[in-house]
Design a protein around this motif. Structure first.
Motif, PDB file in Angstrom:
ATOM      1  N   CYS A 116       0.575   2.646   3.602  1.00  0.00           N
ATOM      2  CA  CYS A 116       0.799   1.800   4.788  1.00  0.00           C
ATOM      3  C   CYS A 116       1.967   0.827   4.645  1.00  0.00           C
ATOM      4  CB  CYS A 116      -0.467   1.002   5.118  1.00  0.00           C
ATOM      5  SG  CYS A 116      -1.962   1.999   5.144  1.00  0.00           S
TER       6      CYS A 116
ATOM      7  N   CYS B 237       0.869  -1.184   0.000  1.00  0.00           N
ATOM      8  CA  CYS B 237       0.000   0.000   0.000  1.00  0.00           C
ATOM      9  C   CYS B 237       0.903   1.230   0.000  1.00  0.00           C
ATOM     10  CB  CYS B 237      -0.892  -0.004   1.242  1.00  0.00           C
ATOM     11  SG  CYS B 237      -1.794   1.552   1.478  1.00  0.00           S
TER      12      CYS B 237
ATOM     13  N   CYS C 262      -6.260   1.184   5.244  1.00  0.00           N
ATOM     14  CA  CYS C 262      -6.774   2.482   4.794  1.00  0.00           C
ATOM     15  C   CYS C 262      -7.748   2.383   3.616  1.00  0.00           C
ATOM     16  CB  CYS C 262      -5.614   3.419   4.447  1.00  0.00           C
ATOM     17  SG  CYS C 262      -4.790   3.008   2.900  1.00  0.00           S
TER      18      CYS C 262
ATOM     19  N   CYS D 167      -6.298  -2.103   0.560  1.00  0.00           N
ATOM     20  CA  CYS D 167      -5.524  -2.093   1.808  1.00  0.00           C
ATOM     21  C   CYS D 167      -6.455  -2.364   2.994  1.00  0.00           C
ATOM     22  CB  CYS D 167      -4.847  -0.737   1.984  1.00  0.00           C
ATOM     23  SG  CYS D 167      -4.007  -0.600   3.561  1.00  0.00           S
TER      24      CYS D 167
END
Ligand SMILES: NC(=O)c1ccc[n+]([C@@H]2O[C@H](COP(=O)([O-])OP(=O)(O)OC[C@H]3O[C@@H](n4cnc5c(N)ncnc54)[C@H](O)[C@@H]3O)[C@@H](O)[C@H]2O)c1
Ligand SMILES: [Zn+2]
Length: 378
Positions: free
Chosen positions: A140, A137, A165, A162
């Motif tokens: 992330c 991601c 998020c 993800c």
């Protein structure tokens, strides 16, 4: 003491038989224990490729009275005998757990309680232990999304997001330390097998390795078993004038590895200590989409039948999973050699010589999956 006698369970099967030939060529004494599972060996007899230098014993890995004396006569055990189909495992739960998990328990019980001289155990694990592959991601970092929901599949929204998020994620090669989860019974049993063998190996100091096979292809692969690898199924379909059926949009990423590279890696595992007590990805390290596979096979076969992209999903399918083979490279010096183009050409040449290709059980298998509610269709 050096390893000389090797017991290969499931050694009449596809991967096992290639390993057996390689071991014989390298001077090992090889014994095969195989039950000649009717779904794999429809003739009920030892396959035509059986190696004349090998002792073949017909028996079940769950039968200790057959298994134990063979283990005690060996310095290495390669445990490949298993029930091997994901779809089928979702409705033959008792059989899959019994053959795979309990069969491995029988082996370990022998190793722990009988006086043996086994110096290496190799147990076949699978890409299936990962569930989904690894993803990245942008916000992330590396993430491990779970299986897609029924609602997402029904909406034909194929790509993963993800888990933290919700942003779009990209598929990256899966390392062995990715968070694992299983989404079908077959993969659960492969994980049981791997975990049990590595645990007992570590506890009792018996070097053990769990190769996690990605999509292995090559000669002797079953063409008539509807649950076999997708490349074999599609070759069989194309040679019968039928379209390869491609689920979702065909964009699923996979790692297809030639049986010859797999055997080279297994030989390294047997002969070198580098990967002892570890699970190890066995793949080609190259990535390809499912639709690219179908199109390549169509081209190599010179067929005019185009792949049929269904835009429908199956509940237990993952979106992407490709192999990070750094561990096999670093610990064993493994280097894949066979390109997809070369390997598929070889697979097709072999398929043309096997009468099994005339039989296509794919439609029947699809009907069974539909009847069990395992095929999501709009
Ligand atoms: N082919 C792949 O891409 C792949 C991927 C991941 C893992 N694996 C694993 O690799 C191993 C070998 O797979 P394969 O593709 O060669 O399958 P295969 O079906 O060709 O071979 C398995 C062999 O095991 C035998 N067998 C089945 N049940 C048995 C029992 N109860 N006792 C003794 N023998 C038994 C069968 O008769 C067969 O000869 C399996 O453990 C499988 O789970 C294969
Ligand atoms: Zn994120």
């Amino acid at each position: 003491m050096a390893i000389r006698n090797v017991l290969v369970t499931g050694g009449a099967g596809y991967i096992g038989s290639h390993l057996v030939d390689a071991l014989v060529a390298r001077g090992y004494d090889v014994v095969v224990l195989d039950s000649l599972e009717p779904q794999v060996h429809r003739s009920g007899t030892w396959p035509s490729y059986a190696n004349p230098k090998v002792r073949y014993v017909k028996g079940d890995v769950r039968d200790r009275s057959v298994f134990e004396p063979l283990v005690l006569a060996s310095e290495a055990v390669v445990h490949f005998g298993a029930a091997v189909s994901i779809g089928q495992s979702m409705y033959q739960i008792d059989r899959y757990v019994d053959v795979n998990t309990r069969g491995t328990a029988v082996l370990l019980d022998i190793l722990v309680n009988a006086k043996h001289k086994v110096e290496k155990v190799i147990v076949a694990s699978s890409i299936g232990v990962y569930g989904e592959g690894a993803y990245q991601c942008a916000a992330c970092g590396p993430v491990a999304p779970g299986i897609r929901s029924e609602a997402q599949m029904a909406a034909k929204d194929w790509e993963q997001r993800c888990p933290s998020c919700g942003a779009s994620v990209v598929s990256i090669p899966t390392p062995e330390n990715k968070a694992l989860y299983r989404d079908n019974i077959y993969s659960m049993t492969k994980y049981h097998q791997e975990e049990m063998v590595l645990l007992i190996g570590k506890t009792y100091g018996i070097p053990a390795v769990a190769p996690r096979f990605f999509n292995v292809y090559g000669p002797r692969q079953s063409l008539s078993n509807p649950y076999a690898g997708v490349a074999a199924i599609w070759i069989s379909r194309l040679m019968n004038g039928k379209a390869p059926i491609v689920f979702e949009d065909g964009g699923q990423l996979r790692d297809f590895v030639s049986i010859h590279d797999v055997v080279a890696c297994l030989t390294l595992m047997l002969e070198k200590p580098g990967a002892d007590y570890l699970p190890v990805n066995v793949g080609s390290g190259t990535t390809v989409t499912i639709l690219e596979i179908a199109t390549m096979l169509q081209r190599l076969l010179g067929s005019r039948v185009e792949p049929e992209v269904t835009n429908a999903g199956r509940t237990f399918d993952i979106r992407h999973n490709t192999a990070d083979i750094t561990r096999a490279r670093d610990t064993l010096g493994f280097e894949p050699k066979v390109s997809l183009e070369q390997g598929f050409a070889e697979l097709i040449e072999w398929a043309k010589t096997t009468p099994d290709v005339a039989v296509d059980f794919f439609d029947k298998a699809m009907d069974e999956l539909k009847a069990k509610g395992l095929l999501v269709q709009s």
